[in-house]
Design an enzyme around this catalytic site. Structure first.
Site, PDB file in Angstrom:
ATOM      1  CB  SER A 143      -0.900   0.013   1.248  1.00  0.00           C
ATOM      2  OG  SER A 143      -1.597   1.236   1.354  1.00  0.00           O
ATOM      3  CE1 TYR A 156      -3.768  -2.357   4.893  1.00  0.00           C
ATOM      4  CE2 TYR A 156      -3.242  -0.042   4.506  1.00  0.00           C
ATOM      5  CZ  TYR A 156      -3.599  -1.291   4.020  1.00  0.00           C
ATOM      6  OH  TYR A 156      -3.777  -1.477   2.671  1.00  0.00           O
TER       7      TYR A 156
END
Length: 267
Positions: A143, A156
């Site tokens: 990401s 995350y």
């Protein structure tokens, strides 16, 4: 137009029951690849397979990637039913929408279990199949958050960053054995990722972020991702201008990046 480079390639996609995984499955199947689709929900995998080109040739392997024995059984099934594996796309994962001060340790551990430990365990177990014919390709879906770190995504971002660096080590260690390792860094993509994201106590957020709702489609993302992979790119950032700029600045000027992130709207 079908890309002949992918015809009859065996490609395993995790997290294939929706979003980016489903879009990648459509793109790859249209190019003639033979797919292995994994996710926890059998019914959703069946729905995805029914929508694919040459759907009869694609194998469904329902799988909880956090269960190591289930991974071992899935790989045994691939050996028995297909015999080999060309690509592994580690797409399964879960996001986060909670401030660091509101997130429990159990939630932090769950994020790392799904987004890091499960990914590297599956990859390690799949390596003998990938290397059997002189090398294959492993793809990690990280990401942009794993490059820049943003509000509401502390654990995350950390897990996705860890995955990126583990991929770098894997690439270096197994290059001489023919393994290709690519990491994709998506920015905002219009999927249900924010609905399923964990809040501080580990429950699902249950709603879509504004940034997600206005993002690029999963189909466009998949088209760009497959094109980059076929060009042999190993560091692939896909997103809007702000995400691509953030990824670039993270490499050129971390201090400027920190200022940009503080002012950014990420919800």
């Amino acid at each position: 137009m079908q890309n002949t480079k992918l015809k009859d390639r065996v490609i395993w996609i995790t997290g294939a029951s929706g979003g980016i995984g489903e879009a990648l499955a459509r793109e790859l199947a249209a190019d003639g690849a033979r797919l292995i689709l994994s996710a926890r929900r059998q019914s959703e995998l069946e729905r995805v397979r029914a929508s694919l080109a040459n759907n009869a040739q694609h194998l469904l392997l329902p799988l909880d990637i956090t269960n190591s024995q289930s991974i071992t059984s899935a790989i045994d099934s691939i050996k028995q039913l297909i015999g080999g594996l060309d690509w592994l796309i580690n797409n399964a994962g879960i996001s986060q929408r909670a401030l660091i001060t509101d997130t429990t340790l159990d939630t932090e551990r769950k994020l790392f279990e799904v987004d890091y430990f499960a990914q590297i365990n599956l990859t390690r177990q799949a390596l003998p199949l990938l290397l059997a014919d002189g090398g294959g390709k492993v793809v990690f879906v990280s990401s942009v958050a794993g490059l820049v770190g943003t509000q509401y995504r502390g654990s995350y971002s950390a897990a996705k960053a860890a995955l990126h660096l583990w991929a770098n080590s894997l690439r270096a260690e197994l290059f001489d054995q023919g393994l290709s390792v690519a990491t994709i860094f998506p920015g905002f993509v219009k999927t249900d990722v924010s609905r399923n994201a964990l809040t501080g106590d580990g429950s699902a957020l249950g709603q879509m972020d504004d940034a997600q709702a206005n993002a690029m489609s999963a189909e466009l993302f998949a088209e760009k991702a497959v094109k980059a992979l076929l060009k042999g790119k190993n560091y692939i950032v896909i997103g809007g201008l702000k995400e691509r700029l953030g990824a670039l600045v993270s490499r050129l000027s971390p201090e400027l990046l920190y200022k940009m992130v503080r002012k950014s709207k990420v919800r």
